[in-house]
Design an enzyme around this catalytic site. Sequence first.
Site, PDB file in Angstrom:
ATOM      1  N   LEU A   1       0.814  -1.210   0.000  1.00  0.00           N
ATOM      2  CA  LEU A   1       0.000   0.000   0.000  1.00  0.00           C
ATOM      3  C   LEU A   1       0.852   1.267   0.000  1.00  0.00           C
ATOM      4  O   LEU A   1       0.567   2.219  -0.725  1.00  0.00           O
ATOM      5  CB  LEU A   1      -0.918   0.001   1.228  1.00  0.00           C
ATOM      6  CG  LEU A   1      -2.171  -0.870   1.153  1.00  0.00           C
ATOM      7  CD1 LEU A   1      -2.795  -1.016   2.536  1.00  0.00           C
ATOM      8  CD2 LEU A   1      -3.188  -0.250   0.188  1.00  0.00           C
TER       9      LEU A   1
ATOM     10  N   ASP B   1      11.093   3.944   4.509  1.00  0.00           N
ATOM     11  CA  ASP B   1      10.989   2.511   4.788  1.00  0.00           C
ATOM     12  C   ASP B   1      12.280   2.045   5.432  1.00  0.00           C
ATOM     13  O   ASP B   1      13.369   2.281   4.912  1.00  0.00           O
ATOM     14  CB  ASP B   1      10.710   1.704   3.521  1.00  0.00           C
ATOM     15  CG  ASP B   1      10.009   0.395   3.848  1.00  0.00           C
ATOM     16  OD1 ASP B   1      10.587  -0.427   4.580  1.00  0.00           O
ATOM     17  OD2 ASP B   1       8.858   0.218   3.396  1.00  0.00           O
TER      18      ASP B   1
ATOM     19  N   SER C   1      13.600   4.528  11.369  1.00  0.00           N
ATOM     20  CA  SER C   1      12.437   3.943  12.039  1.00  0.00           C
ATOM     21  C   SER C   1      11.413   5.038  12.296  1.00  0.00           C
ATOM     22  O   SER C   1      11.772   6.206  12.520  1.00  0.00           O
ATOM     23  CB  SER C   1      12.871   3.316  13.367  1.00  0.00           C
ATOM     24  OG  SER C   1      11.758   3.085  14.201  1.00  0.00           O
TER      25      SER C   1
ATOM     26  N   TYR D   1      -1.748  -6.359  17.817  1.00  0.00           N
ATOM     27  CA  TYR D   1      -2.037  -5.605  16.594  1.00  0.00           C
ATOM     28  C   TYR D   1      -3.386  -4.893  16.679  1.00  0.00           C
ATOM     29  O   TYR D   1      -3.499  -3.700  16.361  1.00  0.00           O
ATOM     30  CB  TYR D   1      -2.004  -6.574  15.415  1.00  0.00           C
ATOM     31  CG  TYR D   1      -2.215  -5.964  14.052  1.00  0.00           C
ATOM     32  CD1 TYR D   1      -1.196  -5.279  13.401  1.00  0.00           C
ATOM     33  CD2 TYR D   1      -3.438  -6.117  13.394  1.00  0.00           C
ATOM     34  CE1 TYR D   1      -1.389  -4.749  12.124  1.00  0.00           C
ATOM     35  CE2 TYR D   1      -3.633  -5.603  12.128  1.00  0.00           C
ATOM     36  CZ  TYR D   1      -2.609  -4.914  11.491  1.00  0.00           C
ATOM     37  OH  TYR D   1      -2.814  -4.390  10.237  1.00  0.00           O
TER      38      TYR D   1
ATOM     39  N   LYS E   1      -4.154  -0.826  16.662  1.00  0.00           N
ATOM     40  CA  LYS E   1      -4.979  -0.232  15.609  1.00  0.00           C
ATOM     41  C   LYS E   1      -6.158   0.556  16.182  1.00  0.00           C
ATOM     42  O   LYS E   1      -6.521   1.607  15.655  1.00  0.00           O
ATOM     43  CB  LYS E   1      -5.465  -1.334  14.658  1.00  0.00           C
ATOM     44  CG  LYS E   1      -4.362  -1.937  13.785  1.00  0.00           C
ATOM     45  CD  LYS E   1      -3.603  -0.864  13.018  1.00  0.00           C
ATOM     46  CE  LYS E   1      -2.624  -1.431  12.005  1.00  0.00           C
ATOM     47  NZ  LYS E   1      -1.853  -0.379  11.309  1.00  0.00           N
TER      48      LYS E   1
ATOM     49  N   ALA F   1      -6.077  -5.080   1.730  1.00  0.00           N
ATOM     50  CA  ALA F   1      -5.347  -5.123   0.470  1.00  0.00           C
ATOM     51  C   ALA F   1      -4.306  -6.231   0.493  1.00  0.00           C
ATOM     52  O   ALA F   1      -3.872  -6.682   1.552  1.00  0.00           O
ATOM     53  CB  ALA F   1      -4.663  -3.780   0.216  1.00  0.00           C
ATOM     54  N   ALA F   2      -3.884  -6.609  -0.689  1.00  0.00           N
ATOM     55  CA  ALA F   2      -2.810  -7.581  -0.824  1.00  0.00           C
ATOM     56  C   ALA F   2      -1.498  -6.912  -0.437  1.00  0.00           C
ATOM     57  O   ALA F   2      -1.117  -5.885  -0.994  1.00  0.00           O
ATOM     58  CB  ALA F   2      -2.738  -8.084  -2.268  1.00  0.00           C
ATOM     59  N   SER F   3      -0.828  -7.482   0.550  1.00  0.00           N
ATOM     60  CA  SER F   3       0.453  -6.947   0.992  1.00  0.00           C
ATOM     61  C   SER F   3       1.233  -8.064   1.665  1.00  0.00           C
ATOM     62  O   SER F   3       0.722  -9.177   1.861  1.00  0.00           O
ATOM     63  CB  SER F   3       0.245  -5.785   1.975  1.00  0.00           C
ATOM     64  OG  SER F   3      -0.228  -6.269   3.222  1.00  0.00           O
TER      65      SER F   3
END
Length: 395
Positions: free
Chosen positions: A22, A41, A76, A165, A169, A197-199
């Site tokens: 993403l 990143d 970071s 997680y 969130k 999404a695909a990740s």
Amino acid sequence: MGEEKLSFADRVVIVTGAGAGLGRTYALLFASRGASVVVNDLGGSRDGDGSSTKIADSVVNEIRKNGGRAVANYDSVLDGEKIVKTAIDAFGRIDILVNNAGILRDKSFAKMLESDWDLIQNVHLKGAFKTTQAAWPYFVKQKYGRIIMTASNSGLYGNFGQANYSAAKMGLIGLTNTLAIEGKQKNIHTNVIIPTAASRLTEDILPPDFFKELKPELIAPVVVWLCHEKCMENGSIIESALGWAGKCHVIRSSGSTLRQDLSSEITPEDVENKWQAITDMSNAKHFNSIEEVTGEFMTAIETTKSENSQTSESQNSDVLRHTYNYRDTILYALGVGASVQIPTDFRYLYENDSNFAVLPTFYVVYAPMVALNFSMYEKFLPHIELDPTKVIYFI
């Protein structure tokens, strides 16, 4: 004539975790619309281990190859001030921050280590805090800023093995709610995206056929719109997947009052008896602010006070209360002619008599006399005047 495209010319965007998935897709779309992009990143693995400059550099090169402007940052997110400094040094400003960086350390709650918990909170929640706080003074000074927090359905609904997680969130949603309030008057808008999404975070979690359909390119336009100066959305939770987008709300039932008046105590049994009403979501409502919620509570207090007042007034107007003792009833009996010379009257005149009783007419005479001190007659017989001095003639 085609529709005018939304432009980000002269805008500077930071996208964290922009080396793949993403984040990469966001960075590419922003750049294609004229924005200068800081591609952040750390280059670590999905679980946060390691680091590399390659993936951020790859995205920067792709943007530049397409004619865009971009620089890489390898820090970071816990070093948010360094990420923001990269934007200031390279482009002189910062307008948009997309907090996208994330990792996973999935384990069942019983097996989760404190290090698993801390790392996830640091990257997702504290990282977003640190980077946003570093950008905030620039947003305030220029009276413009757009911030995106990335939450998850795991936060909204929970998911096995993701206690760390999901907690992080949901923490981001709370952070967004407060930043939206604090930034509103300064034209700083903060919103949440909940993407599916695909990740690399979802590649071994979702079924392969479904995974293929979850293209990041279908979500990026939603994020880009939320960051445009024309978009006035603020403090919202927007979910998006598969070319679909929708707004999420926290809602509350109408609930139930658990006590009859403000002085009453509440017992667990009171809660049990009202539980169906408490949890009935058929008339659930969304509140836009804590002020609205507080207002509801204040209204409930005033309503309870009003109901108590009306009940009290009704009781005082329509219910007659009087206390008396044997002396009162004996004097009354003597006053209306009872005599010790009459054997049947003796029980009305001697309190120690085994059959002692109150002469029945005691109640008949006394009630109208007391009632004249209240609003009963005035309320139900408004056109009749009663003279207390002549009340004996009603008997």
